[in-house]
Design a protein around this motif. Structure first.
Motif, PDB file in Angstrom:
ATOM      1  N   LEU A  35       0.856  -1.190   0.000  1.00 14.19           N
ATOM      2  CA  LEU A  35       0.000   0.000   0.000  1.00 14.19           C
ATOM      3  C   LEU A  35       0.884   1.229   0.000  1.00 14.19           C
ATOM      4  O   LEU A  35       1.862   1.296   0.756  1.00 14.19           O
ATOM      5  CB  LEU A  35      -0.892   0.026   1.243  1.00 14.19           C
ATOM      6  N   THR A  36       0.560   2.189  -0.832  1.00 10.84           N
ATOM      7  CA  THR A  36       1.268   3.472  -0.798  1.00 10.84           C
ATOM      8  C   THR A  36       0.244   4.590  -0.653  1.00 10.84           C
ATOM      9  O   THR A  36      -0.898   4.465  -1.095  1.00 10.84           O
ATOM     10  CB  THR A  36       2.093   3.697  -2.080  1.00 10.84           C
ATOM     11  N   ALA A  37       0.680   5.672  -0.015  1.00  7.14           N
ATOM     12  CA  ALA A  37      -0.189   6.832   0.197  1.00  7.14           C
ATOM     13  C   ALA A  37       0.699   8.037   0.456  1.00  7.14           C
ATOM     14  O   ALA A  37       1.880   7.888   0.812  1.00  7.14           O
ATOM     15  CB  ALA A  37      -1.129   6.582   1.375  1.00  7.14           C
ATOM     16  N   PRO A  38       0.148   9.248   0.301  1.00  7.85           N
ATOM     17  CA  PRO A  38       0.946  10.455   0.547  1.00  7.85           C
ATOM     18  C   PRO A  38       1.556  10.519   1.944  1.00  7.85           C
ATOM     19  O   PRO A  38       2.625  11.092   2.128  1.00  7.85           O
ATOM     20  CB  PRO A  38      -0.071  11.586   0.338  1.00  7.85           C
ATOM     21  N   ASN A  39       0.875   9.933   2.929  1.00 12.35           N
ATOM     22  CA  ASN A  39       1.418   9.965   4.289  1.00 12.35           C
ATOM     23  C   ASN A  39       2.488   8.914   4.534  1.00 12.35           C
ATOM     24  O   ASN A  39       3.002   8.782   5.642  1.00 12.35           O
ATOM     25  CB  ASN A  39       0.301   9.821   5.328  1.00 12.35           C
ATOM     26  N   ALA A  44      11.011   7.595   2.924  1.00 13.59           N
ATOM     27  CA  ALA A  44      10.915   6.975   4.247  1.00 13.59           C
ATOM     28  C   ALA A  44      10.374   5.552   4.166  1.00 13.59           C
ATOM     29  O   ALA A  44      10.715   4.708   4.990  1.00 13.59           O
ATOM     30  CB  ALA A  44      10.023   7.822   5.150  1.00 13.59           C
ATOM     31  N   PHE A  45       9.529   5.288   3.177  1.00 14.84           N
ATOM     32  CA  PHE A  45       8.930   3.955   2.994  1.00 14.84           C
ATOM     33  C   PHE A  45       9.129   3.546   1.529  1.00 14.84           C
ATOM     34  O   PHE A  45       8.211   3.660   0.713  1.00 14.84           O
ATOM     35  CB  PHE A  45       7.439   3.978   3.343  1.00 14.84           C
ATOM     36  N   PRO A  46      10.332   3.113   1.158  1.00 12.55           N
ATOM     37  CA  PRO A  46      10.639   2.835  -0.244  1.00 12.55           C
ATOM     38  C   PRO A  46       9.761   1.765  -0.876  1.00 12.55           C
ATOM     39  O   PRO A  46       9.548   1.779  -2.094  1.00 12.55           O
ATOM     40  CB  PRO A  46      12.107   2.387  -0.206  1.00 12.55           C
ATOM     41  N   ASP A  47       9.249   0.841  -0.080  1.00 12.88           N
ATOM     42  CA  ASP A  47       8.380  -0.220  -0.603  1.00 12.88           C
ATOM     43  C   ASP A  47       6.919   0.005  -0.249  1.00 12.88           C
ATOM     44  O   ASP A  47       6.096  -0.883  -0.446  1.00 12.88           O
ATOM     45  CB  ASP A  47       8.825  -1.587  -0.068  1.00 12.88           C
ATOM     46  N   GLY A  61       7.304  -7.311   4.867  1.00  9.01           N
ATOM     47  CA  GLY A  61       8.068  -7.135   3.636  1.00  9.01           C
ATOM     48  C   GLY A  61       8.793  -5.808   3.583  1.00  9.01           C
ATOM     49  O   GLY A  61       9.385  -5.462   2.551  1.00  9.01           O
ATOM     50  N   CYS A  62       8.765  -5.052   4.682  1.00 10.45           N
ATOM     51  CA  CYS A  62       9.419  -3.744   4.703  1.00 10.45           C
ATOM     52  C   CYS A  62      10.898  -3.886   5.050  1.00 10.45           C
ATOM     53  O   CYS A  62      11.261  -4.628   5.963  1.00 10.45           O
ATOM     54  CB  CYS A  62       8.743  -2.828   5.716  1.00 10.45           C
ATOM     55  N   ARG A  63      11.725  -3.141   4.330  1.00  7.70           N
ATOM     56  CA  ARG A  63      13.156  -3.134   4.579  1.00  7.70           C
ATOM     57  C   ARG A  63      13.517  -2.039   5.577  1.00  7.70           C
ATOM     58  O   ARG A  63      12.792  -1.067   5.737  1.00  7.70           O
ATOM     59  CB  ARG A  63      13.918  -2.868   3.279  1.00  7.70           C
ATOM     60  N   ALA A  64      14.666  -2.211   6.220  1.00  5.15           N
ATOM     61  CA  ALA A  64      15.195  -1.140   7.055  1.00  5.15           C
ATOM     62  C   ALA A  64      15.649  -0.009   6.145  1.00  5.15           C
ATOM     63  O   ALA A  64      16.241  -0.246   5.095  1.00  5.15           O
ATOM     64  CB  ALA A  64      16.367  -1.654   7.893  1.00  5.15           C
ATOM     65  N   VAL A  65      15.356   1.208   6.534  1.00  2.00           N
ATOM     66  CA  VAL A  65      15.740   2.371   5.723  1.00  2.00           C
ATOM     67  C   VAL A  65      17.143   2.794   6.109  1.00  2.00           C
ATOM     68  O   VAL A  65      17.452   2.990   7.279  1.00  2.00           O
ATOM     69  CB  VAL A  65      14.754   3.526   5.946  1.00  2.00           C
ATOM     70  N   GLY A 100      22.122  -3.419  12.683  1.00  3.58           N
ATOM     71  CA  GLY A 100      21.008  -3.820  13.534  1.00  3.58           C
ATOM     72  C   GLY A 100      19.713  -3.105  13.251  1.00  3.58           C
ATOM     73  O   GLY A 100      18.726  -3.287  13.965  1.00  3.58           O
ATOM     74  N   ALA A 101      19.696  -2.301  12.177  1.00  2.00           N
ATOM     75  CA  ALA A 101      18.468  -1.565  11.847  1.00  2.00           C
ATOM     76  C   ALA A 101      17.380  -2.525  11.404  1.00  2.00           C
ATOM     77  O   ALA A 101      17.642  -3.520  10.738  1.00  2.00           O
ATOM     78  CB  ALA A 101      18.749  -0.548  10.751  1.00  2.00           C
ATOM     79  N   GLU A 102      16.171  -2.240  11.773  1.00  2.00           N
ATOM     80  CA  GLU A 102      15.032  -3.068  11.397  1.00  2.00           C
ATOM     81  C   GLU A 102      13.989  -2.228  10.686  1.00  2.00           C
ATOM     82  O   GLU A 102      13.816  -1.047  10.967  1.00  2.00           O
ATOM     83  CB  GLU A 102      14.403  -3.725  12.636  1.00  2.00           C
ATOM     84  N   GLY A 103      13.296  -2.866   9.741  1.00  2.00           N
ATOM     85  CA  GLY A 103      12.243  -2.157   9.034  1.00  2.00           C
ATOM     86  C   GLY A 103      10.971  -2.073   9.865  1.00  2.00           C
ATOM     87  O   GLY A 103      10.815  -2.756  10.881  1.00  2.00           O
ATOM     88  N   LEU A 104      10.085  -1.224   9.429  1.00  2.00           N
ATOM     89  CA  LEU A 104       8.785  -1.110  10.073  1.00  2.00           C
ATOM     90  C   LEU A 104       8.057  -2.451  10.000  1.00  2.00           C
ATOM     91  O   LEU A 104       8.178  -3.185   9.021  1.00  2.00           O
ATOM     92  CB  LEU A 104       7.968  -0.044   9.330  1.00  2.00           C
TER      93      LEU A 104
END
Length: 327
Positions: A35-39, A44-47, A61-65, A100-104
């Motif tokens: 899902l993508t949206a303006p917010n 910040a949310f490449p995928d 399925g979200c990657r760490a930024v 150690g970064a984690e995605g949302l």
């Protein structure tokens, strides 16, 4: 003198390739949705808000930024105590800030978004299929090993012992170890995350238990039918390859059916009212201010490899049966 490749070796090789691809596909992401949206800005949310569908569940399925993005540059404020270390630009200059970064957690994020329109959590989908998928894969694996066998006696031996092992594994796992009961308890808890209707959700849990029992019994009956069919009907062995070959079709049917369920079983307590709808199965769609994307992932390519290899092996075995019958 006859020369050429032994058809049994070719059939066996194709079947074993399909078996390896099928096992790999069980652990692989088969489909992805975003899902993508303006917010949810792209830097910040490449995928977007992305999730991956596997046979045994739905995963983040979200990657760490990484460094340099807006998300990495943001600071989450918290109350600092005297034990907290302060950032030192000299000693930390070479520190890998991405380590150690984690995605949302996008499964949680998508559930949060969906509940505003009355959708139930994603984990409530396919509550019977997901925990039992591993046994169906065991069932298919035994069928493929038997299909690869060239002799009737060996084929029946593989089916008998293989099915007995899968049935024992299934019964011990689901009943003796209590995994069916624990799964239903977790399902009831998850289903009631946003909409508190304990009686209704408990009834759903009872249905999951009942249908799971029916499916388990049905799979054991199917094992018996396959053994008897291969024993009594010579051409029945072709089904040993055909049934697992159709895994790509099974997945799309199941996926589409559960999308329909989510789009047509929305709770009236949602913050926003949305008419029942069919979520996008393949391609791009639009729901309110969200753009939706739904596409096969690399695990589905493995399923297609299973299909191609098994259909080739099936045609070779069919030709072999015809030639032996005509001889």
């Amino acid at each position: 003198m006859k020369t050429g490749t032994n058809p049994n070796l070719l059939i066996g090789g194709l079947t074993l390739i399909a078996l390896a691809a099928m096992i790999a596909a069980y652990f692989a992401p088969i489909w992805w949705v975003s899902l993508t949206a303006p917010n949810y800005p792209k830097d910040a949310f490449p995928d977007g808000i992305r999730i991956h569908f596997h046979f045994d569940g739905v995963f983040n399925g979200c990657r760490a930024v990484g460094k340099g993005s807006r998300m990495a540059g943001e600071i989450i404020q918290k109350d600092l105590s005297h034990e907290d270390e302060r950032y030192n630009p000299i000693t930390d200059a070479k520190k890998d800030i991405d380590k150690g970064a984690e995605g949302l957690d996008c499964v949680h994020e998508m559930n949060t978004i969906n509940h505003y329109v009355g959708m139930f959590p994603i984990a409530t989908g396919a509550p019977v299929e997901k925990p039992l998928a591993k046994f169906f894969f065991g069932f298919f694996a035994v069928m493929l090993l038997a299909f690869a066998a060239s002799g009737q006696k060996l084929r029946l031996t593989v089916l008998s012992f293989g099915f007995a092992a899968v049935a024992a594994w299934m019964l011990i796992d689901q009943y003796a170890l209590g995994h069916l009961a624990s799964h239903v308890a977790a399902y009831v808890d998850e289903a009631g995350t946003y909409f508190k209707e304990p009686e209704k959700i408990r009834h759903w849990g009872d249905n999951v238990t009942l249908i799971s029992n029916i499916v388990i019994a049905g799979l054991i009956v199917a094992m018996v039918i396959v053994v008897l069919g291969v024993w009594r009907i010579r051409s029945f062995q072709l089904l040993l390859a055909l049934v697992p070959a159709l895994l790509p079709l099974y997945f799309v049917i199941e996926y589409s059916a559960w999308l329909w369920f989510f789009g047509h079983t929305m709770h009236p307590w949602g913050a926003f009212t949305v008419k029942p709808f069919m979520p996008t199965v393949l391609g791009e769609g639009k729901v309110a201010q969200f753009s939706t994307y739904s596409y096969p992932y690399w695990g589905y390519a493995l399923l297609m490899l299973v299909f191609v290899c098994l259909m080739l092996a099936l045609l070779l075995r069919r030709k072999q049966l015809r030639e032996s019958a005509a001889a």
